[in-house]
Design an enzyme around this catalytic site. Structure first.
Site, PDB file in Angstrom:
ATOM      1  N   ASP A  41       3.687   1.283   5.343  1.00  0.00           N
ATOM      2  CA  ASP A  41       3.302   0.553   4.132  1.00  0.00           C
ATOM      3  C   ASP A  41       3.593  -0.940   4.296  1.00  0.00           C
ATOM      4  O   ASP A  41       3.246  -1.757   3.442  1.00  0.00           O
ATOM      5  CB  ASP A  41       3.976   1.139   2.885  1.00  0.00           C
ATOM      6  CG  ASP A  41       5.490   1.165   2.985  1.00  0.00           C
ATOM      7  OD1 ASP A  41       6.049   0.760   4.029  1.00  0.00           O
ATOM      8  OD2 ASP A  41       6.133   1.605   2.002  1.00  0.00           O
ATOM      9  N   SER A  42       4.196  -1.312   5.445  1.00  0.00           N
ATOM     10  CA  SER A  42       4.304  -2.728   5.807  1.00  0.00           C
ATOM     11  C   SER A  42       2.920  -3.351   5.925  1.00  0.00           C
ATOM     12  O   SER A  42       2.800  -4.581   5.977  1.00  0.00           O
ATOM     13  CB  SER A  42       5.078  -2.889   7.122  1.00  0.00           C
ATOM     14  OG  SER A  42       4.542  -2.070   8.131  1.00  0.00           O
ATOM     15  N   ASP A  78       3.104   6.345   6.023  1.00  0.00           N
ATOM     16  CA  ASP A  78       4.054   6.142   4.924  1.00  0.00           C
ATOM     17  C   ASP A  78       3.477   6.630   3.598  1.00  0.00           C
ATOM     18  O   ASP A  78       2.350   6.272   3.235  1.00  0.00           O
ATOM     19  CB  ASP A  78       4.363   4.643   4.766  1.00  0.00           C
ATOM     20  CG  ASP A  78       5.658   4.246   5.455  1.00  0.00           C
ATOM     21  OD1 ASP A  78       6.563   5.104   5.572  1.00  0.00           O
ATOM     22  OD2 ASP A  78       5.757   3.083   5.880  1.00  0.00           O
ATOM     23  N   LYS A 131       5.822   9.945   6.190  1.00  0.00           N
ATOM     24  CA  LYS A 131       7.177   9.388   6.204  1.00  0.00           C
ATOM     25  C   LYS A 131       7.532   8.959   4.792  1.00  0.00           C
ATOM     26  O   LYS A 131       6.673   8.426   4.078  1.00  0.00           O
ATOM     27  CB  LYS A 131       7.255   8.190   7.159  1.00  0.00           C
ATOM     28  CG  LYS A 131       8.598   7.475   7.141  1.00  0.00           C
ATOM     29  CD  LYS A 131       8.779   6.542   8.343  1.00  0.00           C
ATOM     30  CE  LYS A 131       8.182   5.184   8.187  1.00  0.00           C
ATOM     31  NZ  LYS A 131       8.721   4.387   7.063  1.00  0.00           N
ATOM     32  N   GLU A 138      11.032   7.401   2.248  1.00  0.00           N
ATOM     33  CA  GLU A 138      12.327   6.709   2.314  1.00  0.00           C
ATOM     34  C   GLU A 138      13.380   7.415   1.467  1.00  0.00           C
ATOM     35  O   GLU A 138      13.100   7.833   0.341  1.00  0.00           O
ATOM     36  CB  GLU A 138      12.152   5.259   1.826  1.00  0.00           C
ATOM     37  CG  GLU A 138      11.194   4.468   2.712  1.00  0.00           C
ATOM     38  CD  GLU A 138      11.007   3.016   2.268  1.00  0.00           C
ATOM     39  OE1 GLU A 138      11.688   2.572   1.310  1.00  0.00           O
ATOM     40  OE2 GLU A 138      10.175   2.334   2.878  1.00  0.00           O
ATOM     41  N   GLU A 177      16.711   1.891   9.788  1.00  0.00           N
ATOM     42  CA  GLU A 177      16.300   0.483   9.760  1.00  0.00           C
ATOM     43  C   GLU A 177      17.482  -0.417   9.390  1.00  0.00           C
ATOM     44  O   GLU A 177      18.139  -0.208   8.358  1.00  0.00           O
ATOM     45  CB  GLU A 177      15.144   0.289   8.762  1.00  0.00           C
ATOM     46  CG  GLU A 177      14.691  -1.165   8.680  1.00  0.00           C
ATOM     47  CD  GLU A 177      13.329  -1.367   8.036  1.00  0.00           C
ATOM     48  OE1 GLU A 177      12.633  -0.361   7.750  1.00  0.00           O
ATOM     49  OE2 GLU A 177      12.958  -2.529   7.821  1.00  0.00           O
TER      50      GLU A 177
HETATM   51  O1  KIV Z   1       6.357   0.293   7.062  1.00  0.00           O
HETATM   52  C1  KIV Z   1       6.727   0.217   8.243  1.00  0.00           C
HETATM   53  O2  KIV Z   1       6.156  -0.529   9.045  1.00  0.00           O
HETATM   54  C2  KIV Z   1       7.839   1.040   8.679  1.00  0.00           C
HETATM   55  C3  KIV Z   1       8.265   0.929  10.107  1.00  0.00           C
HETATM   56  C4  KIV Z   1       8.767  -0.402  10.453  1.00  0.00           C
HETATM   57  C5  KIV Z   1       9.250   1.944  10.460  1.00  0.00           C
HETATM   58  O3  KIV Z   1       8.375   1.763   7.916  1.00  0.00           O
END
Ligand code: KIV
Length: 262
Positions: free
Chosen positions: A42-43, A81, A110, A112, A179
């Site tokens: 989600d970055s 994510d 994924k 959190e 992280e």
């Molecule tokens: O959103 C993301 O890019 C991440 C990775 C850096 C692990 O969660």
């Protein structure tokens, strides 16, 4: 790569490499690399859309990025994510999100943390969908954490992180991202769980490492925290190519006969 290989690689002491990817053209490049797996993070909200946090990412946004990545790198293991709050509104909305991401081509999801949604993690796993956890600096909680800061500092915080890691393992996760946690905390956690830890800013003792593609390729000049290593200067590469194009267009040396139809 497949979900079983993660555990096998940890057991064999083989490091796991991962990077992020959000679009078709960079997925085409990753397809030709040895990278073990891809995270559609989600970055994307920050790297691709210029937001200041990952919070604006939605399921629709993640679907668009996932589908493009899977078209570009169909044989890579793709972890996606679940966006902000998508697994905090109850089981049905969470499973709707999982279904949508899997239909877009994800191999795993994924999410959190674990506090308050362990039952949802268990249900996703029991439904046949591999889940990767994410502990330490959990960017979706940036407002609660007071910024993008190192987590798991001190005995109490390290013990809490370890306990959460064990709970992710018990819930059936196949791996977890750690992280921005101190080296000692990451080492202790990595040694305590059987599933692989994938570090980002978590030191060398994790079972694998992940970096954002744009960071490792040097496209992000404004963002160089301690844990980022730029393995190339991608920013400079693209800038030089575009400036060379601009010069040749303006001097009349591009296109030549070789680049023209007669
Ligand atoms: O959103 C993301 O890019 C991440 C990775 C850096 C692990 O969660």
């Amino acid at each position: 790569m497949n979900v079983l290989k993660f555990g096998e690689m940890k057991a064999a002491g083989q490091k796991i490499s991962m990077t992020t990817c959000y679009d078709y053209w960079s997925a085409r490049i990753l397809k030709e690399t040895a990278i073990d797996a891809i995270i559609v993070g989600d970055s994307a909200a920050m790297v691709m859309h210029g937001h200041r946090s990952t919070l604006p990412a939605t399921t629709d946004l993640m679907v668009q990025h996932t589908a493009a990545v899977v078209r570009g790198a169909p044989d890579k293991f793709v972890i996606v994510d679940m966006p902000f709050l998508s697994y905090r509104k109850g089981l049905k909305p969470a499973m709707d999100c999982v279904e949508t991401l899997m239909h877009a081509g994800a191999n795993a999801v994924k999410l959190e943390g674990i506090e308050g949604h362990q039952d949802i993690v268990e249900h996703i796993v029991e439904s046949g969908v591999p889940v990767m956890g994410h502990l330490g600096l959990t960017p979706q909680s940036v407002n609660q954490l007071g910024g993008f800061k190192v987590q798991g500092i001190g005995e109490k915080a390290a013990a809490r992180l370890l306990q959460h890691a064990r709970r992710l393992q018990d819930a059936g996760c196949f791996s977890m991202v750690l992280e921005c946690v101190p080296v000692a905390t990451a080492k202790r956690t990595t040694e305590a769980v059987a599933i692989p830890t994938i570090g980002i800013g978590a030191g060398p003792h994790c079972d694998g490492q992940v970096l954002v593609l744009h960071d490792l390729a040097g496209f992000n000049r404004d963002f160089r925290p301690r844990f980022v290593k730029a393995f190339e200067d991608g920013f400079d590469l693209v800038q030089r190519a575009v400036d060379a194009f601009d010069r040749d267009v303006k001097s009349g040396t591009f296109p030549t006969d070789a680049e023209s139809y007669q």
